[in-house]
Motif scaffolding. Structure first.
Motif, PDB file in Angstrom:
ATOM      1  N   TRP A  77       4.917   5.133   7.988  1.00  0.00           N
ATOM      2  CA  TRP A  77       4.297   4.007   7.922  1.00  0.00           C
ATOM      3  C   TRP A  77       4.404   3.260   6.492  1.00  0.00           C
ATOM      4  O   TRP A  77       4.001   4.191   5.557  1.00  0.00           O
ATOM      5  CB  TRP A  77       2.843   3.756   8.454  1.00  0.00           C
ATOM      6  CG  TRP A  77       2.905   4.083   9.971  1.00  0.00           C
ATOM      7  CD1 TRP A  77       2.882   5.270  10.345  1.00  0.00           C
ATOM      8  CD2 TRP A  77       2.367   3.187  10.855  1.00  0.00           C
ATOM      9  NE1 TRP A  77       2.516   5.192  11.837  1.00  0.00           N
ATOM     10  CE2 TRP A  77       2.470   3.820  12.089  1.00  0.00           C
ATOM     11  CE3 TRP A  77       2.237   1.864  10.961  1.00  0.00           C
ATOM     12  CZ2 TRP A  77       2.033   3.378  13.275  1.00  0.00           C
ATOM     13  CZ3 TRP A  77       1.862   1.208  12.279  1.00  0.00           C
ATOM     14  CH2 TRP A  77       1.660   1.976  13.294  1.00  0.00           C
ATOM     15  N   ARG A  78       4.602   2.135   6.285  1.00  0.00           N
ATOM     16  CA  ARG A  78       4.569   1.453   5.007  1.00  0.00           C
ATOM     17  C   ARG A  78       3.607   0.091   5.142  1.00  0.00           C
ATOM     18  O   ARG A  78       4.195  -0.852   5.784  1.00  0.00           O
ATOM     19  CB  ARG A  78       5.905   1.162   4.315  1.00  0.00           C
ATOM     20  CG  ARG A  78       5.738   0.500   3.074  1.00  0.00           C
ATOM     21  CD  ARG A  78       5.165   1.585   1.924  1.00  0.00           C
ATOM     22  NE  ARG A  78       5.474   0.661   0.637  1.00  0.00           N
ATOM     23  CZ  ARG A  78       5.616   1.377  -0.446  1.00  0.00           C
ATOM     24  NH1 ARG A  78       5.468   2.601  -0.475  1.00  0.00           N
ATOM     25  NH2 ARG A  78       5.788   0.501  -1.545  1.00  0.00           N
ATOM     26  N   PRO A  79       2.407  -0.020   4.615  1.00  0.00           N
ATOM     27  CA  PRO A  79       1.714  -1.166   4.503  1.00  0.00           C
ATOM     28  C   PRO A  79       2.604  -2.452   3.744  1.00  0.00           C
ATOM     29  O   PRO A  79       3.103  -2.231   3.029  1.00  0.00           O
ATOM     30  CB  PRO A  79       0.348  -0.956   4.079  1.00  0.00           C
ATOM     31  CG  PRO A  79       0.096   0.610   3.878  1.00  0.00           C
ATOM     32  CD  PRO A  79       1.604   1.025   3.979  1.00  0.00           C
ATOM     33  N   VAL A  80       2.510  -3.603   4.586  1.00  0.00           N
ATOM     34  CA  VAL A  80       3.314  -4.670   4.000  1.00  0.00           C
ATOM     35  C   VAL A  80       2.210  -5.967   4.052  1.00  0.00           C
ATOM     36  O   VAL A  80       1.403  -5.948   4.808  1.00  0.00           O
ATOM     37  CB  VAL A  80       4.371  -5.090   4.785  1.00  0.00           C
ATOM     38  CG1 VAL A  80       5.369  -3.832   4.827  1.00  0.00           C
ATOM     39  CG2 VAL A  80       4.282  -5.304   6.310  1.00  0.00           C
ATOM     40  N   ALA A  81       2.728  -6.808   3.250  1.00  0.00           N
ATOM     41  CA  ALA A  81       1.841  -8.304   2.966  1.00  0.00           C
ATOM     42  C   ALA A  81       3.029  -9.341   3.515  1.00  0.00           C
ATOM     43  O   ALA A  81       4.039  -9.070   3.257  1.00  0.00           O
ATOM     44  CB  ALA A  81       1.541  -8.520   1.815  1.00  0.00           C
ATOM     45  N   GLY A  82       2.345 -10.258   4.296  1.00  0.00           N
ATOM     46  CA  GLY A  82       3.278 -11.405   4.719  1.00  0.00           C
ATOM     47  C   GLY A  82       3.702 -11.129   6.155  1.00  0.00           C
ATOM     48  O   GLY A  82       3.257 -10.196   6.851  1.00  0.00           O
ATOM     49  N   LEU A  83       4.874 -11.930   6.467  1.00  0.00           N
ATOM     50  CA  LEU A  83       5.135 -12.030   7.955  1.00  0.00           C
ATOM     51  C   LEU A  83       6.362 -11.941   7.969  1.00  0.00           C
ATOM     52  O   LEU A  83       7.165 -12.548   7.014  1.00  0.00           O
ATOM     53  CB  LEU A  83       4.544 -13.467   8.563  1.00  0.00           C
ATOM     54  CG  LEU A  83       3.051 -13.509   8.966  1.00  0.00           C
ATOM     55  CD1 LEU A  83       2.811 -15.018   9.649  1.00  0.00           C
ATOM     56  CD2 LEU A  83       2.527 -12.392   9.847  1.00  0.00           C
ATOM     57  N   TYR A 138      -0.075   8.891   0.592  1.00  0.00           N
ATOM     58  CA  TYR A 138       0.416   9.175  -0.529  1.00  0.00           C
ATOM     59  C   TYR A 138       0.145   8.196  -1.678  1.00  0.00           C
ATOM     60  O   TYR A 138       0.825   7.369  -1.826  1.00  0.00           O
ATOM     61  CB  TYR A 138       2.077   9.291  -0.465  1.00  0.00           C
ATOM     62  CG  TYR A 138       2.591  10.645   0.274  1.00  0.00           C
ATOM     63  CD1 TYR A 138       2.822  11.610  -0.626  1.00  0.00           C
ATOM     64  CD2 TYR A 138       2.243  10.951   1.487  1.00  0.00           C
ATOM     65  CE1 TYR A 138       3.284  12.798   0.018  1.00  0.00           C
ATOM     66  CE2 TYR A 138       2.574  11.915   2.186  1.00  0.00           C
ATOM     67  CZ  TYR A 138       3.144  13.079   1.347  1.00  0.00           C
ATOM     68  OH  TYR A 138       3.238  14.185   2.014  1.00  0.00           O
ATOM     69  N   HIS A 139      -1.158   8.452  -2.511  1.00  0.00           N
ATOM     70  CA  HIS A 139      -1.319   7.622  -3.466  1.00  0.00           C
ATOM     71  C   HIS A 139      -0.589   7.649  -4.771  1.00  0.00           C
ATOM     72  O   HIS A 139      -0.691   6.839  -5.569  1.00  0.00           O
ATOM     73  CB  HIS A 139      -2.988   7.863  -3.566  1.00  0.00           C
ATOM     74  CG  HIS A 139      -3.825   7.641  -2.578  1.00  0.00           C
ATOM     75  ND1 HIS A 139      -4.228   6.224  -1.964  1.00  0.00           N
ATOM     76  CD2 HIS A 139      -4.376   8.367  -1.591  1.00  0.00           C
ATOM     77  CE1 HIS A 139      -4.938   6.451  -1.086  1.00  0.00           C
ATOM     78  NE2 HIS A 139      -5.312   7.602  -0.651  1.00  0.00           N
ATOM     79  N   GLY A 172       0.653  -1.292   0.087  1.00  0.00           N
ATOM     80  CA  GLY A 172      -0.228   0.099   0.074  1.00  0.00           C
ATOM     81  C   GLY A 172       0.878   1.199   0.019  1.00  0.00           C
ATOM     82  O   GLY A 172       2.186   1.274   0.059  1.00  0.00           O
ATOM     83  N   PRO A 173       0.131   2.478  -0.079  1.00  0.00           N
ATOM     84  CA  PRO A 173       0.860   4.092  -0.049  1.00  0.00           C
ATOM     85  C   PRO A 173       1.609   4.036   1.158  1.00  0.00           C
ATOM     86  O   PRO A 173       1.153   3.506   2.339  1.00  0.00           O
ATOM     87  CB  PRO A 173      -0.080   4.640  -0.536  1.00  0.00           C
ATOM     88  CG  PRO A 173      -1.294   4.137  -0.118  1.00  0.00           C
ATOM     89  CD  PRO A 173      -1.179   2.590  -0.111  1.00  0.00           C
ATOM     90  N   GLU A 186      -0.774  12.894  -5.487  1.00  0.00           N
ATOM     91  CA  GLU A 186      -2.442  12.773  -5.017  1.00  0.00           C
ATOM     92  C   GLU A 186      -2.453  12.225  -3.722  1.00  0.00           C
ATOM     93  O   GLU A 186      -1.671  11.101  -3.268  1.00  0.00           O
ATOM     94  CB  GLU A 186      -3.009  11.867  -5.877  1.00  0.00           C
ATOM     95  CG  GLU A 186      -4.362  11.532  -5.797  1.00  0.00           C
ATOM     96  CD  GLU A 186      -5.093  10.819  -6.833  1.00  0.00           C
ATOM     97  OE1 GLU A 186      -5.222   9.454  -6.217  1.00  0.00           O
ATOM     98  OE2 GLU A 186      -5.148  11.218  -7.723  1.00  0.00           O
ATOM     99  N   VAL A 187      -2.694  13.023  -2.630  1.00  0.00           N
ATOM    100  CA  VAL A 187      -2.580  12.822  -1.155  1.00  0.00           C
ATOM    101  C   VAL A 187      -3.759  12.917  -0.459  1.00  0.00           C
ATOM    102  O   VAL A 187      -4.333  14.162  -0.744  1.00  0.00           O
ATOM    103  CB  VAL A 187      -1.372  13.818  -0.500  1.00  0.00           C
ATOM    104  CG1 VAL A 187      -1.238  13.536   1.053  1.00  0.00           C
ATOM    105  CG2 VAL A 187      -0.022  13.717  -1.432  1.00  0.00           C
ATOM    106  N   GLU A 188      -4.094  12.106   0.266  1.00  0.00           N
ATOM    107  CA  GLU A 188      -5.260  11.715   1.098  1.00  0.00           C
ATOM    108  C   GLU A 188      -4.937  12.461   2.266  1.00  0.00           C
ATOM    109  O   GLU A 188      -3.994  11.947   3.193  1.00  0.00           O
ATOM    110  CB  GLU A 188      -5.915  10.325   1.252  1.00  0.00           C
ATOM    111  CG  GLU A 188      -7.102  10.621   2.035  1.00  0.00           C
ATOM    112  CD  GLU A 188      -7.533   9.256   2.130  1.00  0.00           C
ATOM    113  OE1 GLU A 188      -8.526   9.008   2.951  1.00  0.00           O
ATOM    114  OE2 GLU A 188      -7.310   8.187   1.673  1.00  0.00           O
TER     115      GLU A 188
END
Length: 133
Positions: free
Chosen positions: A52-58, A114-115, A30-31, A125-127
């Motif tokens: 922060w940076r969203p991540v997948a996995g462990l 930050y999209h 994710g952004p 493009e920032v929410e």
């Protein structure tokens, strides 16, 4: 840190975070999210800031990567499209005006998601989110 420190800190921290994510066997999912606590109205006043940076996995056991969850919250938000030099006047100010007109109370936490980001002089493009009390 201060608002004027964010660009340099974001560049340094994001590189370090990307390296740790890769070394931990995780994948970005994710952004980037910047979280501010008690964001001041001037460029010099110090405040608390997180990236922060969203991540997948462990994370694998060989690294000491700590994975946390961003707490869900009730927010007021606005999507800003433009160069970052205009984010406060064209993004934050209109959103804060709407929040005040609705009589909503702020918690002191704000977030930028930050999209789209290509550099400080490019259109982003920032929410913008303000966590409500």
């Amino acid at each position: 840190m201060s608002i004027s420190d964010i660009a340099a800190e974001a560049a340094a921290r994001s590189s370090s975070i990307e390296e740790k994510i890769a070394a931990s066997g995780l994948e970005p999912s994710g952004p980037w999210i910047f979280v501010s606590h008690n964001l001041p109205q001037d460029a010099e006043t110090l405040f608390d800031w997180e990236i922060w940076r969203p991540v997948a996995g462990l994370p694998n056991e060989a690294t000491a990567m700590e994975v946390e969850h961003i707490p869900s919250a009730r927010v007021a938000s606005r999507l800003f499209r433009g160069i970052l030099a205009e984010i406060f006047t064209c993004g934050y100010l209109p959103l804060l005006t709407e929040i005040a007109e609705e009589g909503l109370a702020l918690s002191g936490e704000s977030r930028e998601i930050y999209h789209q980001w290509s550099g400080p002089e490019e259109k982003a493009e920032v929410e913008i989110q303000f966590v409500l009390a």
